[in-house]
Design a protein around this motif. Sequence first.
Motif, PDB file in Angstrom:
ATOM      1  N   ARG A  59       4.795 -15.255  -8.609  1.00  0.00           N
ATOM      2  CA  ARG A  59       3.836 -14.457  -7.940  1.00  0.00           C
ATOM      3  C   ARG A  59       3.303 -15.476  -6.586  1.00  0.00           C
ATOM      4  O   ARG A  59       2.617 -16.345  -7.052  1.00  0.00           O
ATOM      5  CB  ARG A  59       2.765 -14.092  -8.694  1.00  0.00           C
ATOM      6  N   LEU A  60       4.099 -15.282  -5.557  1.00  0.00           N
ATOM      7  CA  LEU A  60       3.939 -16.219  -4.623  1.00  0.00           C
ATOM      8  C   LEU A  60       3.267 -15.431  -3.425  1.00  0.00           C
ATOM      9  O   LEU A  60       3.796 -14.465  -2.803  1.00  0.00           O
ATOM     10  CB  LEU A  60       5.306 -16.766  -4.016  1.00  0.00           C
ATOM     11  N   TRP A  61       2.163 -16.065  -3.171  1.00  0.00           N
ATOM     12  CA  TRP A  61       1.074 -15.223  -2.135  1.00  0.00           C
ATOM     13  C   TRP A  61       1.712 -15.345  -0.995  1.00  0.00           C
ATOM     14  O   TRP A  61       2.005 -16.642  -0.523  1.00  0.00           O
ATOM     15  CB  TRP A  61      -0.314 -15.764  -2.186  1.00  0.00           C
ATOM     16  N   THR A  62       1.719 -14.365  -0.008  1.00  0.00           N
ATOM     17  CA  THR A  62       2.491 -14.207   1.219  1.00  0.00           C
ATOM     18  C   THR A  62       1.613 -13.501   2.126  1.00  0.00           C
ATOM     19  O   THR A  62       1.455 -12.071   1.849  1.00  0.00           O
ATOM     20  CB  THR A  62       3.879 -13.955   1.039  1.00  0.00           C
ATOM     21  N   PRO A  63       1.065 -13.982   3.014  1.00  0.00           N
ATOM     22  CA  PRO A  63       0.096 -13.085   4.029  1.00  0.00           C
ATOM     23  C   PRO A  63       1.186 -12.131   4.558  1.00  0.00           C
ATOM     24  O   PRO A  63       2.307 -12.132   4.889  1.00  0.00           O
ATOM     25  CB  PRO A  63      -0.076 -14.271   5.043  1.00  0.00           C
ATOM     26  N   LEU A  64       0.213 -10.848   5.170  1.00  0.00           N
ATOM     27  CA  LEU A  64       0.872  -9.876   5.631  1.00  0.00           C
ATOM     28  C   LEU A  64       1.772 -10.201   6.907  1.00  0.00           C
ATOM     29  O   LEU A  64       2.697  -9.677   7.118  1.00  0.00           O
ATOM     30  CB  LEU A  64      -0.157  -8.689   6.018  1.00  0.00           C
ATOM     31  N   ALA A  65       1.288 -11.115   7.651  1.00  0.00           N
ATOM     32  CA  ALA A  65       1.784 -11.399   8.897  1.00  0.00           C
ATOM     33  C   ALA A  65       3.379 -12.179   8.482  1.00  0.00           C
ATOM     34  O   ALA A  65       4.199 -12.150   9.517  1.00  0.00           O
ATOM     35  CB  ALA A  65       0.904 -12.444   9.749  1.00  0.00           C
TER      36      ALA A  65
ATOM     37  N   TRP B  86       0.500   8.212   3.295  1.00  0.00           N
ATOM     38  CA  TRP B  86      -0.739   8.617   3.941  1.00  0.00           C
ATOM     39  C   TRP B  86      -1.611   7.575   3.669  1.00  0.00           C
ATOM     40  O   TRP B  86      -2.876   7.732   3.949  1.00  0.00           O
ATOM     41  CB  TRP B  86      -1.126   9.932   3.500  1.00  0.00           C
ATOM     42  N   TYR B  87      -1.034   6.234   3.636  1.00  0.00           N
ATOM     43  CA  TYR B  87      -1.923   5.177   3.268  1.00  0.00           C
ATOM     44  C   TYR B  87      -3.036   4.835   4.338  1.00  0.00           C
ATOM     45  O   TYR B  87      -4.226   4.622   3.899  1.00  0.00           O
ATOM     46  CB  TYR B  87      -1.278   3.828   2.993  1.00  0.00           C
ATOM     47  N   TRP B  88      -2.496   4.736   5.659  1.00  0.00           N
ATOM     48  CA  TRP B  88      -3.791   4.768   6.639  1.00  0.00           C
ATOM     49  C   TRP B  88      -5.014   5.666   6.749  1.00  0.00           C
ATOM     50  O   TRP B  88      -6.012   5.168   7.431  1.00  0.00           O
ATOM     51  CB  TRP B  88      -3.105   4.282   7.653  1.00  0.00           C
ATOM     52  N   TRP B  89      -4.644   6.614   5.934  1.00  0.00           N
ATOM     53  CA  TRP B  89      -5.657   7.756   6.205  1.00  0.00           C
ATOM     54  C   TRP B  89      -6.610   8.023   5.130  1.00  0.00           C
ATOM     55  O   TRP B  89      -7.609   8.572   5.181  1.00  0.00           O
ATOM     56  CB  TRP B  89      -4.910   9.033   6.849  1.00  0.00           C
ATOM     57  N   HIS B  90      -5.929   7.902   3.937  1.00  0.00           N
ATOM     58  CA  HIS B  90      -6.775   8.527   2.590  1.00  0.00           C
ATOM     59  C   HIS B  90      -8.043   7.255   2.252  1.00  0.00           C
ATOM     60  O   HIS B  90      -7.782   6.284   2.668  1.00  0.00           O
ATOM     61  CB  HIS B  90      -5.865   8.845   1.461  1.00  0.00           C
ATOM     62  N   PRO B  91      -8.977   7.793   1.376  1.00  0.00           N
ATOM     63  CA  PRO B  91      -9.912   7.008   1.061  1.00  0.00           C
ATOM     64  C   PRO B  91      -9.683   6.012  -0.051  1.00  0.00           C
ATOM     65  O   PRO B  91     -10.446   5.283  -0.469  1.00  0.00           O
ATOM     66  CB  PRO B  91     -11.198   7.800   0.898  1.00  0.00           C
TER      67      PRO B  91
ATOM     68  N   GLU C  33     -11.468   0.426  -1.796  1.00  0.00           N
ATOM     69  CA  GLU C  33     -11.528   0.693  -0.392  1.00  0.00           C
ATOM     70  C   GLU C  33     -12.880   0.341   0.278  1.00  0.00           C
ATOM     71  O   GLU C  33     -12.822   0.127   1.475  1.00  0.00           O
ATOM     72  CB  GLU C  33     -11.089   2.220  -0.274  1.00  0.00           C
ATOM     73  N   LEU C  34     -13.826   0.399  -0.731  1.00  0.00           N
ATOM     74  CA  LEU C  34     -15.243   0.037  -0.089  1.00  0.00           C
ATOM     75  C   LEU C  34     -15.436  -1.142   0.294  1.00  0.00           C
ATOM     76  O   LEU C  34     -16.106  -1.372   1.334  1.00  0.00           O
ATOM     77  CB  LEU C  34     -16.193   0.773  -1.245  1.00  0.00           C
ATOM     78  N   PHE C  35     -14.990  -2.098  -0.690  1.00  0.00           N
ATOM     79  CA  PHE C  35     -15.245  -3.797  -0.194  1.00  0.00           C
ATOM     80  C   PHE C  35     -14.145  -4.445   0.483  1.00  0.00           C
ATOM     81  O   PHE C  35     -14.417  -5.488   1.020  1.00  0.00           O
ATOM     82  CB  PHE C  35     -15.289  -4.233  -1.588  1.00  0.00           C
TER      83      PHE C  35
ATOM     84  N   LYS D 172      -5.735  -3.670   5.488  1.00  0.00           N
ATOM     85  CA  LYS D 172      -4.739  -4.612   5.454  1.00  0.00           C
ATOM     86  C   LYS D 172      -4.808  -5.528   4.382  1.00  0.00           C
ATOM     87  O   LYS D 172      -3.877  -5.930   3.752  1.00  0.00           O
ATOM     88  CB  LYS D 172      -4.737  -5.330   6.726  1.00  0.00           C
ATOM     89  N   ASP D 173      -5.968  -6.039   3.876  1.00  0.00           N
ATOM     90  CA  ASP D 173      -6.317  -6.898   2.770  1.00  0.00           C
ATOM     91  C   ASP D 173      -5.907  -5.977   1.424  1.00  0.00           C
ATOM     92  O   ASP D 173      -5.171  -6.890   0.439  1.00  0.00           O
ATOM     93  CB  ASP D 173      -7.728  -7.207   2.522  1.00  0.00           C
ATOM     94  N   ILE D 174      -5.948  -4.953   1.262  1.00  0.00           N
ATOM     95  CA  ILE D 174      -5.328  -4.041  -0.030  1.00  0.00           C
ATOM     96  C   ILE D 174      -3.836  -4.006   0.130  1.00  0.00           C
ATOM     97  O   ILE D 174      -3.352  -4.311  -0.883  1.00  0.00           O
ATOM     98  CB  ILE D 174      -6.237  -2.827   0.083  1.00  0.00           C
TER      99      ILE D 174
END
Length: 796
Positions: A72-78, A95-100, A157-159, A163-165
């Motif tokens: 499991r190799l952490w890779t930043p979104l960029a 619909w990821y960017w729109w749902h809660p 989603e609250l915390f 992008k982090d999720i």
Amino acid sequence: MEWASAARAGAGRWLRRWQNVLAALGLIAAILIGCRLWPHPSLRDALPRSTAIHDDTGRLLRLTLASDDQYRLWTPLADISPQLIDATLMHEDQWYWWHPGFNPWGLLRGAWITYVRHGHPQGGSTITMQLARLLYRLDTRTPLGKLHQVALALRLELFHSKKDILAAYLNSAPYGGNIQGVGAASLVYFEKSAARLSLPEALTLAVIPQDPSRRLDARHGPDVTVVAPRLAAARDRLFQRWLRRHPDDARWRAVFRMPLALHTIAQLPFEAPHAVDQLIAGANARGEPLPSQVRSTIDLGLQQLLERQVRDYVKHMAGVGVRNASAMLVDTRSMDVKALVGSVDYFNKDIHGQVNGTLASRSPGSTLKPFIYGLGLDQGVLGPQTVLRDVPSSFGPYTPENFDGRFLGPVTATQALIHSRNIPAVWVDAQLRDPDLYGFLSQAGVQNLASEQHYGLALVLGGGDVTMQDLARMYALLANRGVLKPLRLRQDVPAVPGKRLLSEAASFIVTDMLEQNPRPGTTFGSRPAAAPVFWKTGTSWAFHDAWTAGGFGPYVLVVWVGNFDSTPNPAFVGIDAAAPLFFRIHDALLAGHPQLRPPSRSLPDGLKRVRVCLATGMLPSRWCPATGETWFIPGVSPIRVGNVYRPVVIDNASGLPACPPYAGGSTRTEVFQYWPSDLAAVFARAGIPIRKPPHNPACANAGQAQGDPPAITSPLRGASYALRLDRPEGNAVVLAATSDADVRALYWFVNDAYIGRATPAHALTWQPVQAGTYQLRVVDDHGRSDARSLEVGVVQ
């Protein structure tokens, strides 16, 4: 008026109607902002991660397992291919960017298909819900489990930001077996980073997480695994959807029809294993977690070259009992470890192959002798042409022997060093003060040394233990003009200035002495025209270890041959067992880098060349048969006029030394060698003819050369000189002397430090550096001398 009053009343009713709504929205916004600002663990640290360790050019050396045995190799979104991100969202959650955090339509559709139509179970999970299931290990096969998953998704989603999720999901999604996250999947399957994926590769990874176990079922080839039909079909369906949004990518159709190769976990590189193990162990010992990406100093090409040479050499020498060897190569400019071979075979349990031989403390034999001579040069004990006595000697209760059991008599310091004579080395160490060899090793950071009294002078001959990495640092010190620096295995470790243990002049001279060491099969004095090599061998007591250490071009190379269980072998002799491996590696490196040259370095300040008598190492008298030049540190190197070669006036009739006064025409002058008795005895045992000076008891001073000693004429006796601080260029003192007619050279000394040579007709200038009383001495080339004191003061 009535109209205005009605308008105000309407506005009031509107404010009263919406103020509760606005207050509720403000409260929600405050809660959201508070949740985001409230301290909470980063999603990046939610799961343990692997580390990708690369060589100095970015080639992968090893991908480590996380603490839960997952890749499991952490890779930043960029650093993830935008095509892979878009394809994952298209396939998993449009619909990821729109749902809660959950999608009601997706949940209803999944429940309808699963529980009403009894079709293939579908969860209707969003990316956020899938992340919640992965992080919290939820059982979502029941309605209650699904509600729990939705609640935790809302919490995520609250915390956390979208992008982090998304980054956390892409770094923890399953990609088959124990591979999780796109970073590890890209390295394993395609041998590249997630940022460099092509469109077919990105779409292939995007469809794996939905069914990794079945979609990765594949046909196996000799080197790679071919993408399975099930996986290829899912990828192609996604490609058709992709083209509706990206019609310009239709040019990839032909590529999608070609077979796509996926590599396997078994094909992950496992390069430079001992170096990588040491890098990981070092971070663990310091209590610092390794980052996801580590750039080491190892050069994979050089690493493989050393491994190949060590492996072939051990195989070639198996007939004489050579079973193991270690080697390391260091770039002295940066102290980067470019190659490290801890054993000939990491996976061979019979030879304890996983032991890192470069970290094992072992007797270094004679490989420490260069530093004894370096200290001697700095402390004025010797110069490179100083004649030392290789004769039977006792140093208190300690009576060392030479390795070959023979004694050579008078040898220069250079010859004594490169021929590894023990008696001269012990004598030099016995003269050292602050530091001696023990103090030098302590300053160099050698660990696990016993007390100085435990070793005594035996430390000179390898009585203490050092590691190969200790030797590499100390031999790099010679290349770095006396400055000791730590080795580097990671490029993110900053370089440090280091500390000086030898002067620039002493380290330069020692390197020059070692460059005169002929490689096996050549003769003393021959030097290669290209890439000169300075090197030294060592053999431990009872033949446990064979060493060779040295440098060429910008590199220092150290090799060791022996057994990790310390089984002795008479074949483990430095010159016979280790030197051939050293030069095999040297020649292989030179073949790949024919223009290899050491870094350009200027001559150390103050270092001079002086002419000496080659037989004595001293300033030449007129009777010296052969002279040459040597390095000289003014004010430090010991030097005086030699008197081994002396003229004797012989009576022609008797053949005995003549009695003065000498009659012209009846005498002749002959030169005899007046060696000390211990050296004369060595010559006699070796069968070397030395003419014994004759003796005439009939008269005193028989045969001694006559003539007047030199007389100092400047400075005047009793004179005082004043240093003018405002005119330092005018502070020179003129040194002049008269001499006998047979004198060809005058040698001047200040406080026993040699400052220069002049002819009788010429004066010498000397500039004192501070006030005080100085002793001036002049010696002619017959050994006759004069001296006087000089007072020097200061004028402001």
